[in-house]
Write an enzyme that holds these catalytic residues in place. Structure first.
Site, mmCIF file in Angstrom:
data_model
loop_
_atom_site.group_PDB
_atom_site.id
_atom_site.type_symbol
_atom_site.label_atom_id
_atom_site.label_comp_id
_atom_site.label_asym_id
_atom_site.label_seq_id
_atom_site.Cartn_x
_atom_site.Cartn_y
_atom_site.Cartn_z
ATOM 1 N N CYS A 86 8.064 -0.480 1.750
ATOM 2 C CA CYS A 86 7.537 0.566 2.638
ATOM 3 C C CYS A 86 6.074 0.308 2.970
ATOM 4 C CB CYS A 86 7.714 1.928 2.007
ATOM 5 S SG CYS A 86 9.429 2.451 1.990
ATOM 6 N N CYS B 103 -2.044 -12.141 5.842
ATOM 7 C CA CYS B 103 -1.159 -11.006 6.140
ATOM 8 C C CYS B 103 -1.781 -9.778 5.488
ATOM 9 C CB CYS B 103 0.268 -11.269 5.651
ATOM 10 S SG CYS B 103 0.405 -11.484 3.868
#
Ligand SMILES: [Zn+2]
Length: 393
Positions: A197, A351
């Site tokens: 999530c 990232c």
């Protein structure tokens, strides 16, 4: 399939309890008997996060006598969009402590047991054995497999839920009466395939939808009413507003609960079993990892760096490292974006936290960009070490 109640009824309900739970008591299927069972019940909630928040609040309100809360984390501002058991003033506080305070406020008749620790192979058996039922609100595969294995080995039922963006799933795993999580998912997904999530996002209210299904099933199991979600997987799509039930059979070849189990004890290392990153990525990052501080030094020194952000466009919108070009990981792995990488500049990938950039680095190196490097800890590390004014998400 209906099952006998999990818990024996308490001797009696006090006058206060009768007043508080009257709307339960007048439901014929619950009644005084069912409420007495809830009073005697001991339920452990693994995680006081997205699923744990609504689960704990409704379990408390329902009058489950003893609630265990296990969480090692602290409340972060980015939790508040969905973890409604915590409030603004709880930011920085232990999640277990914060959740316990809300539970006491909702229902002072509940006894709360706080486990302010990470669940691990050393403590999981001891902690689980003190409870009748476990509600699994974990968000990672390593803990999920450990919860399942410990529950099966101890013969405990547990209510599982998972959430991602607009999609939720829930089921009851109880090896004695049906399948376990490994019957449904024998292998963890390849590392990096299923984003968490934190990486992929979750609609806040989805937690309430799935958490409430988990509480619903917990109450049914404790009181022995209705048809528990054993052997069935509930799949919820919030965008379609559809609930589907899928039959899940016990796998006779399941390594844990099958006829000839090969897993007869907890695994040595669940992180290892689930793999934080793939073997290729682990190899690719050796001698090809720089820190956020080093990246800043390269930029300040005027080094010709081609900085590539391999996250998704929505994440790039939220926060970015100055000078970064967005090329999502999927386009690098598919080979589609390889032509955008220059041969004559220093390629630096990053990232959010360093997992996806490691995977992308492996693909780039395999394509011949042998000098490429990635940033350890990703944009989160940049924010922490270089520019704390940027929003961590
Ligand atoms: Zn199984």
């Amino acid at each position: 399939m209906s099952l006998p109640p999990l818990v024996e009824p308490a001797a009696e309900l006090t006058v206060d309890e009768i007043r508080r739970y009257s709307r339960h008591l007048i439901i014929p299927d619950v009644g005084v008997e069912g409420q007495k069972r809830l009073k005697n019940a001991r339920v452990l909630c693994v995680g006081a996060g997205g699923l744990g928040s609504p689960a704990l609040m409704y379990l408390a309100a329902a009058g489950v006598g003893t609630l265990g809360i296990i969480d090692f984390d602290t409340v972060d501002e980015s939790n508040l969009q969905r973890q409604v058991i915590h409030g603004q003033s709880d930011v920085g506080r232990s999640k277990a402590e914060s959740a316990a305070a809300t539970v006491r406020e909702i229902n002072p008749l509940v006894t709360v047991e706080i486990h302010n620790t990470a669940l691990d192979r050393e403590n999981v058996r001891d902690i689980f054995s003190r409870y009748d039922l476990i509600v699994d609100g974990t968000d990672n595969f390593a803990t999920r497999y450990m919860v399942n294995d410990a529950a099966v080995l101890l013969g405990k039922p547990y209510v599982w839920g998972s959430i991602y963006r607009f999609d939720g799933q829930a089921s009851v795993f109880w090896a004695e009466h049906g399948p376990c999580y490994r019957c449904l998912y024998p292998e963890p997904p390849p590392p990096g395939m299923v984003p968490s999530c934190a990486e992929g996002g979750v609609l806040g209210v989805l937690c309430a939808s799935i958490g409430s299904i988990q509480v619903n099933e917990a109450i049914k199991l404790l009181a022995g009413i209705g048809e528990p979600l054993v052997g069935r997987l509930m799949v919820y799509d919030a965008l379609e507003m559809s609930y589907r039930k899928i039959k899940v059979r016990k796998d006779p070849d399941c390594v844990l609960c099958g006829e000839n189990p090969t897993v007869t004890d907890l695994l040595e290392d669940y992180e290892d079993f689930c793999g934080a990153v793939s073997v290729e990525a682990q190899e690719a990052v050796v001698d090809a990892t720089i820190t956020a501080v080093e990246l800043k030094e390269w930029q300040d020194a005027g080094k010709d760096v081609f900085l590539v952000d391999v996250r998704e466009p929505a994440e790039y919108e939220i926060v970015r490292i100055p000078g970064a070009t967005l090329i999502p990981k999927g386009e690098i792995l598919s080979g589609e974006a390889l032509s955008r990488f220059p041969q004559d500049r220093q390629i630096v990938l990053h990232c959010k936290s360093g997992v996806r950039s490691a995977e992308a680095l492996a693909a780039l190196k395999a394509a011949g960009f042998t000098d490429a490097v990635h940033v350890q800890g990703g944009v989160l590390s940049w924010i922490k070490q270089i520019d704390p004014s940027l929003p961590a998400y």
